[in-house]
Design a protein around this motif. Structure first.
Motif, mmCIF file in Angstrom:
data_model
loop_
_atom_site.group_PDB
_atom_site.id
_atom_site.type_symbol
_atom_site.label_atom_id
_atom_site.label_comp_id
_atom_site.label_asym_id
_atom_site.label_seq_id
_atom_site.Cartn_x
_atom_site.Cartn_y
_atom_site.Cartn_z
ATOM 1 N N LYS A 120 -8.375 8.915 13.149
ATOM 2 C CA LYS A 120 -9.064 8.252 14.328
ATOM 3 C C LYS A 120 -9.053 9.237 15.431
ATOM 4 O O LYS A 120 -8.369 10.182 15.651
ATOM 5 C CB LYS A 120 -8.257 7.038 14.673
ATOM 6 C CG LYS A 120 -8.993 6.140 16.079
ATOM 7 C CD LYS A 120 -8.055 5.337 16.313
ATOM 8 C CE LYS A 120 -8.634 4.315 17.250
ATOM 9 N NZ LYS A 120 -7.878 2.949 17.816
ATOM 10 N N LYS A 121 -10.118 9.260 16.134
ATOM 11 C CA LYS A 121 -10.568 10.326 17.297
ATOM 12 C C LYS A 121 -9.765 9.703 18.353
ATOM 13 O O LYS A 121 -9.826 8.603 18.737
ATOM 14 C CB LYS A 121 -12.151 10.207 17.685
ATOM 15 C CG LYS A 121 -12.984 10.943 16.359
ATOM 16 C CD LYS A 121 -12.899 12.334 16.434
ATOM 17 C CE LYS A 121 -13.844 13.031 15.586
ATOM 18 N NZ LYS A 121 -13.706 14.546 15.486
ATOM 19 N N ARG A 122 -8.942 10.621 18.839
ATOM 20 C CA ARG A 122 -8.206 10.227 20.047
ATOM 21 C C ARG A 122 -9.080 10.083 21.237
ATOM 22 O O ARG A 122 -10.140 10.466 21.508
ATOM 23 C CB ARG A 122 -7.243 11.434 20.401
ATOM 24 C CG ARG A 122 -6.481 11.455 21.597
ATOM 25 C CD ARG A 122 -5.799 12.575 21.847
ATOM 26 N NE ARG A 122 -4.886 12.647 23.198
ATOM 27 C CZ ARG A 122 -4.571 13.592 23.975
ATOM 28 N NH1 ARG A 122 -5.014 14.934 23.208
ATOM 29 N NH2 ARG A 122 -4.038 13.743 25.028
ATOM 30 N N ALA A 123 -8.592 8.767 21.768
ATOM 31 C CA ALA A 123 -9.357 8.342 23.005
ATOM 32 C C ALA A 123 -8.372 8.176 24.156
ATOM 33 O O ALA A 123 -7.671 7.464 24.212
ATOM 34 C CB ALA A 123 -9.963 6.965 22.856
ATOM 35 N N LEU A 156 0.978 -1.266 -0.008
ATOM 36 C CA LEU A 156 -0.083 -0.172 0.113
ATOM 37 C C LEU A 156 0.831 1.297 -0.259
ATOM 38 O O LEU A 156 2.033 1.252 0.779
ATOM 39 C CB LEU A 156 -0.849 0.038 1.403
ATOM 40 C CG LEU A 156 -1.981 -1.126 1.394
ATOM 41 C CD1 LEU A 156 -2.728 -0.914 2.825
ATOM 42 C CD2 LEU A 156 -2.997 -1.225 0.279
ATOM 43 N N PRO A 157 0.504 2.187 -1.038
ATOM 44 C CA PRO A 157 1.420 3.499 -0.829
ATOM 45 C C PRO A 157 0.925 4.382 0.456
ATOM 46 O O PRO A 157 -0.112 4.165 0.881
ATOM 47 C CB PRO A 157 0.776 4.187 -2.160
ATOM 48 C CG PRO A 157 -0.398 3.531 -2.170
ATOM 49 C CD PRO A 157 -0.509 2.108 -1.857
ATOM 50 N N ARG A 158 1.928 5.298 0.734
ATOM 51 C CA ARG A 158 1.472 6.173 1.822
ATOM 52 C C ARG A 158 0.284 6.923 1.744
ATOM 53 O O ARG A 158 0.336 7.827 0.553
ATOM 54 C CB ARG A 158 2.651 7.135 1.945
ATOM 55 C CG ARG A 158 2.544 8.013 3.157
ATOM 56 C CD ARG A 158 3.847 8.644 3.719
ATOM 57 N NE ARG A 158 4.239 9.751 2.541
ATOM 58 C CZ ARG A 158 3.687 10.927 2.596
ATOM 59 N NH1 ARG A 158 3.088 11.304 3.304
ATOM 60 N NH2 ARG A 158 4.361 11.605 1.573
ATOM 61 N N PHE A 159 -0.812 6.953 2.268
ATOM 62 C CA PHE A 159 -2.002 7.542 2.067
ATOM 63 C C PHE A 159 -2.783 7.632 3.312
ATOM 64 O O PHE A 159 -3.406 8.750 3.358
ATOM 65 C CB PHE A 159 -2.823 6.748 0.912
ATOM 66 C CG PHE A 159 -3.722 7.649 0.358
ATOM 67 C CD1 PHE A 159 -3.819 8.941 -0.051
ATOM 68 C CD2 PHE A 159 -5.165 6.883 0.316
ATOM 69 C CE1 PHE A 159 -4.874 9.762 -0.486
ATOM 70 C CE2 PHE A 159 -6.167 7.998 0.114
ATOM 71 C CZ PHE A 159 -6.318 9.110 -0.505
ATOM 72 N N VAL A 160 -2.374 6.692 4.183
ATOM 73 C CA VAL A 160 -3.582 6.525 5.424
ATOM 74 C C VAL A 160 -3.106 7.499 6.630
ATOM 75 O O VAL A 160 -1.789 7.490 6.917
ATOM 76 C CB VAL A 160 -3.880 5.120 5.946
ATOM 77 C CG1 VAL A 160 -4.522 5.187 7.116
ATOM 78 C CG2 VAL A 160 -4.406 4.529 4.801
ATOM 79 N N ASP A 161 -3.908 8.400 6.843
ATOM 80 C CA ASP A 161 -3.501 9.149 8.338
ATOM 81 C C ASP A 161 -3.617 8.174 9.483
ATOM 82 O O ASP A 161 -4.731 8.006 9.994
ATOM 83 C CB ASP A 161 -4.265 10.333 8.381
ATOM 84 C CG ASP A 161 -3.898 11.153 9.761
ATOM 85 O OD1 ASP A 161 -3.460 10.872 10.741
ATOM 86 O OD2 ASP A 161 -4.337 12.619 9.441
ATOM 87 N N TRP A 162 -2.481 7.705 10.051
ATOM 88 C CA TRP A 162 -2.365 6.934 10.979
ATOM 89 C C TRP A 162 -2.050 7.260 12.501
ATOM 90 O O TRP A 162 -1.605 6.530 13.399
ATOM 91 C CB TRP A 162 -1.459 5.635 10.691
ATOM 92 C CG TRP A 162 0.004 6.108 10.279
ATOM 93 C CD1 TRP A 162 0.246 6.334 8.958
ATOM 94 C CD2 TRP A 162 0.909 6.295 10.843
ATOM 95 N NE1 TRP A 162 1.773 6.861 9.044
ATOM 96 C CE2 TRP A 162 2.058 6.794 10.345
ATOM 97 C CE3 TRP A 162 1.224 6.248 12.482
ATOM 98 C CZ2 TRP A 162 3.301 7.146 10.827
ATOM 99 C CZ3 TRP A 162 2.609 6.469 13.002
ATOM 100 C CH2 TRP A 162 3.314 7.126 12.255
ATOM 101 N N SER A 163 -2.085 8.669 12.400
ATOM 102 C CA SER A 163 -1.565 9.313 13.713
ATOM 103 C C SER A 163 -2.312 8.829 14.819
ATOM 104 O O SER A 163 -1.392 8.731 16.036
ATOM 105 C CB SER A 163 -1.847 10.819 13.499
ATOM 106 O OG SER A 163 -3.213 11.135 13.305
ATOM 107 N N ASN A 164 -3.592 8.480 14.824
ATOM 108 C CA ASN A 164 -4.111 7.678 16.191
ATOM 109 C C ASN A 164 -4.362 6.564 16.004
ATOM 110 O O ASN A 164 -5.086 6.031 16.879
ATOM 111 C CB ASN A 164 -5.332 8.629 16.473
ATOM 112 C CG ASN A 164 -5.024 9.964 17.343
ATOM 113 O OD1 ASN A 164 -3.735 10.333 17.619
ATOM 114 N ND2 ASN A 164 -5.890 10.805 17.634
ATOM 115 N N GLY A 165 -3.856 6.022 14.927
ATOM 116 C CA GLY A 165 -4.167 4.571 14.859
ATOM 117 C C GLY A 165 -4.982 4.398 13.417
ATOM 118 O O GLY A 165 -5.757 5.509 12.995
#
Length: 359
Positions: free
Chosen positions: A332-335, A300-309
């Protein structure tokens, strides 16, 4: 579509472990930029291709050690030991003679070290790359090639671009082309493997809540998973061992697709962690009796914002007429105070990919 790439999170995994709960926004952004740099390298350069398989193998010239060592004595090319013998072939120290080798069945397995230095957010990163080439010496034709990269000092567990294990992945590539080095290849069949690259279809704003789904529930109904033995027993009673990664942990499952008379298990080669970039998925095809057919690694190319999972769910993965469609949830909403390492949570963006499995 523009969207915010980085969120403030208290903890994010970095290559050597995780940052402390008191990490600053700058620390988190730096860690994400570093991972994105490695993901770009993987998407652009890592690959495997096999033009053809030899009919007979009599001689193999094998490269010497890279002289590059990581933690626990692992050497970059061969791990803890370089092969000293091969089933039904003479194993010789490479490189092969410079003049033409006319002997039918003579091949060279050439390893080339490809160090890559990347300057990211004011820091210098060192990625280790290796190109493997299998050369038919009578024609000097490269019949198979693999290029992979690893980030980290532990060559047994660090982040890699393709496959689920650095050294065994390299070994398996050579074995699949030239025949298993330790056994009679006539009685030991390697599962065919393919490495393909997915394309981005786009992203869509959403508000989706996902639950953390155990791998057991993604298997065909009626299956049993023995975690301790890494064994899956299918509804008809046949069984197989789940592929592993890292310290021998079984690859976590996301879904099981039914394609004709086959099962296709959708697995995560890099393991469970969800606050780590998703660089590939594995499609592990087996027939209903459990016999292996092929493994397809989809990059998969870099595309997903994985900052909070990031998260995935079974109904967003489909395969029809040789085309794979797959969606990954991000932003993802920070929990709570920590970045989540599970699927559980609310996501605000869906990222869609497509990959052609057959031509």
């Amino acid at each position: 579509m523009r969207h915010r790439r980085y969120f403030w999170i208290a903890v994010v995994l970095t290559l050597g472990g995780c940052t402390s709960p008191g990490s600053s926004r700058k620390d988190v952004a730096v860690a994400q930029a570093q991972h994105d740099s490695f993901t770009n390298l993987c998407s652009e350069s890592a690959h495997e291709s096999i033009k053809r398989f030899p009919r007979i193998v009599k001689q193999i010239y094998l490269s010497e050690s890279s002289k590059v060592y990581g933690a626990y004595g692992f050497e970059l090319f061969f791990g803890v030991t370089r092969a000293r013998r091969w089933a039904f072939a003479d194993l010789l120290d490479g490189p092969a003679p410079a003049d033409r080798v006319d002997t039918p069945g003579a091949y060279e397995v050439r390893y080339t070290y490809l160090p890559v230095t990347s300057n990211v957010a004011g820091e210098t990163l060192q990625f280790h790359g290796v190109r493997q080439e299998i050369i038919e010496l009578s024609t000097r034709e490269v019949i198979a090639e693999r290029e992979n990269y690893i980030w980290g000092k532990d060559f047994n567990r660090s982040s890699t671009c393709i496959d689920s294990s650095w050294v065994s992945g390299s070994d398996n590539f050579v074995n699949r082309v030239l025949g298993d080095r330790y056994r009679d290849e006539s009685s030991h069949v390697h599962t065919p493997e393919k490495y393909i690259k997915a394309l981005v279809l786009g992203s869509v704003p959403v508000d989706v809540k996902l639950l953390d789904v155990p791998s057991q529930s993604t298997l065909p109904p009626g299956s049993v998973f023995d975690y301790n033995d890494r064994k899956v027993t299918l509804p008809n009673g046949s069984n197989f061992r789940m592929p592993t990664y890292g310290n021998g942990e079984p690859l976590p499952g996301i879904a099981t697709l039914v394609d004709g008379s086959d099962y296709v298990f959708v697995l995560l080669p890099a393991g469970h962690s969800r606050n780590w970039p998703l660089r590939q998925v594995l499609l592990y095809r087996r027939d209903k009796s459990g016999q292996p057919i092929e493994k397809v690694y989809v990059q998969l190319p870099r595309f997903v914002d994985w900052s909070n999972g990031w998260g995935m769910r079974q109904q967003d993965i489909s395969m029809e007429k040789g085309t794979l469609r797959i969606s990954v949830y991000g932003m993802k909403k920070r929990a709570g105070d920590f970045s989540d390492q599970s699927n559980d949570g609310r996501y605000t963006m869906r990222y869609d990919f497509v990959a052609q499995l057959s031509k």
